[in-house]
Design an enzyme around this catalytic site. Structure first.
Site, PDB file in Angstrom:
ATOM      1  N   CYS A   2       0.863  -1.181   0.000  1.00  0.00           N
ATOM      2  CA  CYS A   2       0.000   0.000   0.000  1.00  0.00           C
ATOM      3  C   CYS A   2       0.907   1.241   0.000  1.00  0.00           C
ATOM      4  O   CYS A   2       2.132   1.118   0.145  1.00  0.00           O
ATOM      5  CB  CYS A   2      -0.917  -0.008   1.225  1.00  0.00           C
ATOM      6  SG  CYS A   2      -0.070   0.315   2.785  1.00  0.00           S
ATOM      7  N   CYS A   7     -10.924   3.893   0.762  1.00  0.00           N
ATOM      8  CA  CYS A   7      -9.790   3.676  -0.134  1.00  0.00           C
ATOM      9  C   CYS A   7      -9.677   4.857  -1.095  1.00  0.00           C
ATOM     10  O   CYS A   7     -10.681   5.369  -1.581  1.00  0.00           O
ATOM     11  CB  CYS A   7      -9.951   2.380  -0.921  1.00  0.00           C
ATOM     12  SG  CYS A   7      -9.734   0.917   0.095  1.00  0.00           S
TER      13      CYS A   7
END
Length: 167
Positions: free
Chosen positions: A38, A103
């Site tokens: 990420c 997100c």
């Protein structure tokens, strides 16, 4: 009296090798196990790479006196910066599910579209994908293990910073 702490050059080399092992582990998890990093993971990798570069130059240079302290400060800065990102990542992973941020866009997209300052702010604020607990070992998540690495690097830097200078 002999010290159990290696000489500055050897200590820098050992810490550099620890950084290499950490990066090798991260790359293994990404390319072999398919664990995509990420944005916060990528920032932590940047911290490990920054510390590794400082430690490699310090090991190759082999400074005496004040030079040891300068490299120690640079290593400490990389370790503190990377450790702070790790702590933020661990915090996100421990949020209740209803408090996890949504997100956001991928890092590549953000770098293409937004100014760097905005990208850094967005990444450090975290996103839902950063809160996922995809991997753990001995009960610690990947960001927690990265924090262990940064803590070790900070310890090495503090040893170098406060050890008596050779006469």
């Amino acid at each position: 009296m002999t010290s159990i702490i290696p000489a500055p050059r050897m200590l820098n080399l050992l810490a550099f090798l620890a950084c290499l092992c950490a990066m090798a582990g991260a790359l293994y998890l990404q390319h072999v196990d398919g664990l995509e990093p990420c944005p916060l993971c990528i920032f932590q990798r940047i911290g490990v790479i920054a510390a590794a570069l400082v430690l490699l130059v310090a090991a190759l240079h082999g400074p005496k006196g004040v030079g040891v302290r300068i490299y120690a400060v640079l290593t400490a800065l990389a370790a503190i910066g990377g450790g702070a990102v790790s702590i933020r990542h661990i915090w996100l992973q421990n949020l209740p599910p209803d408090e996890v941020p949504a997100c956001g866009p991928g890092l590549e997209y953000m770098l293409d579209v937004f100014p760097l300052q905005n990208v850094i702010q967005q990444v450090l604020s975290g996103s839902g994908e950063c809160a996922d607990l995809d991997w753990s070992f001995l009960g610690l998540s990947l960001p927690a293990w990265t924090l262990v690495v940064f803590s070790g690097l900070l310890l090495v830097a503090l040893i170098q910073l406060f050890r008596p200078l050779p006469r």
